[in-house]
Design a protein around this motif. Structure first.
Motif, PDB file in Angstrom:
ATOM      1  N   UNK A  49     101.576  48.267  81.467  1.00  0.00           N
ATOM      2  CA  UNK A  49     101.338  46.889  81.874  1.00  0.00           C
ATOM      3  C   UNK A  49     101.349  46.875  83.387  1.00  0.00           C
ATOM      4  N   UNK A  50     100.188  46.879  83.982  1.00  0.00           N
ATOM      5  CA  UNK A  50     100.096  46.982  85.437  1.00  0.00           C
ATOM      6  C   UNK A  50     100.631  45.738  86.147  1.00  0.00           C
ATOM      7  N   UNK A  51     100.613  44.615  85.480  1.00  0.00           N
ATOM      8  CA  UNK A  51     101.157  43.393  86.078  1.00  0.00           C
ATOM      9  C   UNK A  51     102.671  43.515  86.224  1.00  0.00           C
ATOM     10  N   UNK A  52     103.294  44.119  85.227  1.00  0.00           N
ATOM     11  CA  UNK A  52     104.750  44.272  85.244  1.00  0.00           C
ATOM     12  C   UNK A  52     105.205  45.585  85.882  1.00  0.00           C
ATOM     13  N   UNK A  53     104.241  46.395  86.342  1.00  0.00           N
ATOM     14  CA  UNK A  53     104.592  47.706  86.911  1.00  0.00           C
ATOM     15  C   UNK A  53     105.420  48.532  85.936  1.00  0.00           C
ATOM     16  N   UNK A  54     105.069  48.459  84.680  1.00  0.00           N
ATOM     17  CA  UNK A  54     105.879  49.080  83.642  1.00  0.00           C
ATOM     18  C   UNK A  54     105.022  49.895  82.688  1.00  0.00           C
ATOM     19  N   UNK A  55     105.544  51.049  82.341  1.00  0.00           N
ATOM     20  CA  UNK A  55     104.950  51.868  81.310  1.00  0.00           C
ATOM     21  C   UNK A  55     105.864  51.913  80.106  1.00  0.00           C
ATOM     22  N   UNK A  56     105.271  52.208  78.957  1.00  0.00           N
ATOM     23  CA  UNK A  56     106.033  52.196  77.720  1.00  0.00           C
ATOM     24  C   UNK A  56     105.737  53.436  76.889  1.00  0.00           C
ATOM     25  N   UNK A  57     106.706  53.776  76.071  1.00  0.00           N
ATOM     26  CA  UNK A  57     106.501  54.793  75.045  1.00  0.00           C
ATOM     27  C   UNK A  57     107.091  54.235  73.752  1.00  0.00           C
ATOM     28  N   UNK A  58     106.213  53.808  72.860  1.00  0.00           N
ATOM     29  CA  UNK A  58     106.642  53.325  71.557  1.00  0.00           C
ATOM     30  C   UNK A  58     106.777  54.523  70.638  1.00  0.00           C
ATOM     31  N   UNK A  59     107.954  54.691  70.074  1.00  0.00           N
ATOM     32  CA  UNK A  59     108.231  55.852  69.238  1.00  0.00           C
ATOM     33  C   UNK A  59     108.579  55.378  67.832  1.00  0.00           C
ATOM     34  N   UNK A  60     107.749  55.713  66.896  1.00  0.00           N
ATOM     35  CA  UNK A  60     107.961  55.342  65.496  1.00  0.00           C
ATOM     36  C   UNK A  60     108.239  56.578  64.649  1.00  0.00           C
ATOM     37  N   UNK A  61     108.799  56.346  63.486  1.00  0.00           N
ATOM     38  CA  UNK A  61     109.079  57.440  62.544  1.00  0.00           C
ATOM     39  C   UNK A  61     109.799  58.590  63.237  1.00  0.00           C
ATOM     40  N   UNK A  62     110.846  58.260  63.946  1.00  0.00           N
ATOM     41  CA  UNK A  62     111.557  59.274  64.724  1.00  0.00           C
ATOM     42  C   UNK A  62     112.178  60.333  63.831  1.00  0.00           C
ATOM     43  N   UNK A  63     112.183  61.538  64.333  1.00  0.00           N
ATOM     44  CA  UNK A  63     112.736  62.698  63.631  1.00  0.00           C
ATOM     45  C   UNK A  63     113.884  63.281  64.441  1.00  0.00           C
ATOM     46  N   UNK A  64     114.788  64.000  63.802  1.00  0.00           N
ATOM     47  CA  UNK A  64     115.872  64.629  64.577  1.00  0.00           C
ATOM     48  C   UNK A  64     115.352  65.527  65.696  1.00  0.00           C
ATOM     49  N   UNK A  65     114.227  66.157  65.497  1.00  0.00           N
ATOM     50  CA  UNK A  65     113.682  67.029  66.533  1.00  0.00           C
ATOM     51  C   UNK A  65     113.111  66.273  67.720  1.00  0.00           C
ATOM     52  N   UNK A  66     113.026  64.954  67.628  1.00  0.00           N
ATOM     53  CA  UNK A  66     112.610  64.134  68.772  1.00  0.00           C
ATOM     54  C   UNK A  66     113.769  63.861  69.731  1.00  0.00           C
ATOM     55  N   UNK A  67     114.969  64.206  69.347  1.00  0.00           N
ATOM     56  CA  UNK A  67     116.132  63.943  70.187  1.00  0.00           C
ATOM     57  C   UNK A  67     116.039  64.733  71.488  1.00  0.00           C
ATOM     58  N   UNK A  68     116.214  64.042  72.584  1.00  0.00           N
ATOM     59  CA  UNK A  68     116.091  64.664  73.911  1.00  0.00           C
ATOM     60  C   UNK A  68     116.351  63.603  74.970  1.00  0.00           C
ATOM     61  N   UNK A  69     116.401  64.046  76.204  1.00  0.00           N
ATOM     62  CA  UNK A  69     116.332  63.120  77.333  1.00  0.00           C
ATOM     63  C   UNK A  69     114.851  62.933  77.654  1.00  0.00           C
ATOM     64  N   UNK A  70     114.444  61.695  77.702  1.00  0.00           N
ATOM     65  CA  UNK A  70     113.047  61.363  77.956  1.00  0.00           C
ATOM     66  C   UNK A  70     112.887  60.909  79.406  1.00  0.00           C
ATOM     67  N   UNK A  71     111.878  61.467  80.052  1.00  0.00           N
ATOM     68  CA  UNK A  71     111.592  61.172  81.449  1.00  0.00           C
ATOM     69  C   UNK A  71     110.187  60.596  81.591  1.00  0.00           C
ATOM     70  N   UNK A  72     110.058  59.587  82.427  1.00  0.00           N
ATOM     71  CA  UNK A  72     108.722  59.161  82.811  1.00  0.00           C
ATOM     72  C   UNK A  72     108.428  59.701  84.210  1.00  0.00           C
ATOM     73  N   UNK A  73     107.164  59.841  84.484  1.00  0.00           N
ATOM     74  CA  UNK A  73     106.728  60.396  85.757  1.00  0.00           C
ATOM     75  C   UNK A  73     105.399  59.764  86.137  1.00  0.00           C
ATOM     76  N   UNK A  74     105.194  59.554  87.422  1.00  0.00           N
ATOM     77  CA  UNK A  74     103.944  58.972  87.898  1.00  0.00           C
ATOM     78  C   UNK A  74     103.522  59.629  89.206  1.00  0.00           C
TER      79      UNK A  74
END
Length: 122
Positions: A72-97
């Motif tokens: 959302x460029x108006x809000x200066x915000x990025x998103x990551x919608x994560x559905x159907x999460x699995x145990x192997x998705x566990x981690x520290x998540x980082x955004x980068x630009x």
């Protein structure tokens, strides 16, 4: 200098959903590409998803069909919608630009957030 602040991580059960947010300082968010990466304990940082300045998206095979990157460029915000999460998705998540026009899976972005922890119980 760009500052990124991630939020939205937490502890969920397998099958649940989370939405991560990444708020960027500055006025040029619309000119940035944005990527999400993750790092689990003892593992290297790995690519999750990327979105270009024009909205082109690309995903790691492991999350394709379950995760959605958006911005959302108006809000200066990025998103990551994560559905159907699995145990192997566990981690520290980082955004980068940064303002590169290259779509890449490599962690060669200029600016990084501090990360947000995602834990998925089985």
């Amino acid at each position: 200098q760009v500052q990124l602040v991630e939020s939205g991580g937490g502890l969920v059960q397998a099958g649940d959903s989370l939405r991560l947010s990444c708020v960027a300082s500055g006025r040029s968010f619309s000119s940035y590409r944005m990527g999400w990466f993750r790092q689990a304990p003892g593992k290297e940082r790995e690519f999750v998803a990327v979105i270009s300045r024009r909205g082109y998206t690309y995903y790691a095979d492991s999350v394709k069909g379950r995760f959605t990157i958006s911005r959302d460029n108006v809000k200066n915000t990025g998103y990551l919608q994560m559905n159907s999460l699995k145990p192997e998705d566990a981690a520290v998540y980082y955004c980068a630009v940064d303002d590169s026009s290259v779509i890449t899976t490599r962690p060669d972005f200029l600016y990084w957030g501090q990360g947000t922890q995602v834990t998925v119980s089985s």
